[in-house]
Design a protein around this motif. Sequence first.
Motif, PDB file in Angstrom:
ATOM      1  N   LYS A  80      -0.133   1.819  -1.535  1.00 37.18           N
ATOM      2  CA  LYS A  80      -1.325   1.146  -1.633  1.00 37.18           C
ATOM      3  C   LYS A  80      -1.182  -0.021  -0.795  1.00 37.18           C
ATOM      4  N   SER A  81      -0.046  -0.837  -0.731  1.00 35.62           N
ATOM      5  CA  SER A  81       0.084  -2.017   0.128  1.00 35.62           C
ATOM      6  C   SER A  81       0.051  -1.815   1.370  1.00 35.62           C
ATOM      7  N   LEU A  82       0.600  -0.726   1.947  1.00 35.70           N
ATOM      8  CA  LEU A  82       0.657  -0.178   3.247  1.00 35.70           C
ATOM      9  C   LEU A  82      -0.768   0.174   3.552  1.00 35.70           C
ATOM     10  N   SER A 127      -3.821  -0.769   2.583  1.00 33.76           N
ATOM     11  CA  SER A 127      -4.403  -2.219   2.420  1.00 33.76           C
ATOM     12  C   SER A 127      -3.994  -2.863   3.747  1.00 33.76           C
ATOM     13  N   PHE A 128      -2.877  -2.781   4.290  1.00 39.45           N
ATOM     14  CA  PHE A 128      -2.557  -3.405   5.455  1.00 39.45           C
ATOM     15  C   PHE A 128      -3.004  -2.988   6.599  1.00 39.45           C
ATOM     16  N   TYR A 145      -4.785   7.892   0.830  1.00 35.10           N
ATOM     17  CA  TYR A 145      -4.106   6.688   1.921  1.00 35.10           C
ATOM     18  C   TYR A 145      -4.708   6.985   3.190  1.00 35.10           C
ATOM     19  N   PHE A 153       7.385  -5.001   3.750  1.00 38.71           N
ATOM     20  CA  PHE A 153       6.745  -4.086   2.944  1.00 38.71           C
ATOM     21  C   PHE A 153       7.904  -3.862   1.932  1.00 38.71           C
ATOM     22  N   SER A 200       2.585   2.077  -5.614  1.00 37.15           N
ATOM     23  CA  SER A 200       2.188   0.861  -5.316  1.00 37.15           C
ATOM     24  C   SER A 200       2.527   0.258  -3.890  1.00 37.15           C
ATOM     25  N   GLY A 201       3.971   0.748  -3.343  1.00 34.03           N
ATOM     26  CA  GLY A 201       3.999   0.374  -2.108  1.00 34.03           C
ATOM     27  C   GLY A 201       3.129   1.177  -0.706  1.00 34.03           C
TER      28      GLY A 201
END
Length: 227
Positions: free
Chosen positions: A15-17, A19-20, A52, A5, A12-13
């Motif tokens: 959002k990546s978390l 999604s995971f 989130y 990560f 953006s970070g």
Amino acid sequence: MAVTFSDLHTESGLKSLESFLSGKTYISGDQISKDDVKVYAAVLDKPSADLYPSASQWYESVASKLAASFPGKAAGVGISAQTPSAEAAPIKEAAPAAAADEDDDDLDLFGDETEEEKKAAEERDQAKASAKKKESGKSSVLMDVKPWDDETDMKKLEEAVRSVELPGLLWGASKLVPVGYGIKKMTIMLTIVDDLVSVDDLIEERLTAEPINEYVQSCDIVAFNKI
């Protein structure tokens, strides 16, 4: 497989978390691990539950676990997100790697068993097993072993019977007793450990089975006494 990560202080970070973590409870499984602690430390504040939801729920769960592990009263600190200079970047990148190594070696938040504790548990289990064996009772059995006819070699019959060896079985004295028409039976003593030897199985599976049944027609229990 390792997951990376980055920029967890940015949209953006996060959002990546998010999604995971969708459909997951923790980073590496159903239980909290050091992976969660590392990612938690990189997230500056609790993610928005509206934007989130998965990341927000995960953050609250990790926070509650950590709070239980560190009961001391916190004074509160703040951490600002600043973009490092190009010269400082290599040092900043190396620091998390070193911290991660230290976490792997030293961090023990939830009381994993030490080698000493495992050894103590094994010793307790061995002591219990030893005590159970000592409690196992013994029995003295008097058995009649009958031949097929008067032509059966009683010496070989006795040798065949005594050839049976089992853990917890000890053969004792024997004698030949006339039963009529020139036929003799062998009366023999044996001692057994109750938890290890079944007299019924001894007779059915050994004494009256091949090859001993060449000499033995049948066996009868005359006396059975606990020792």
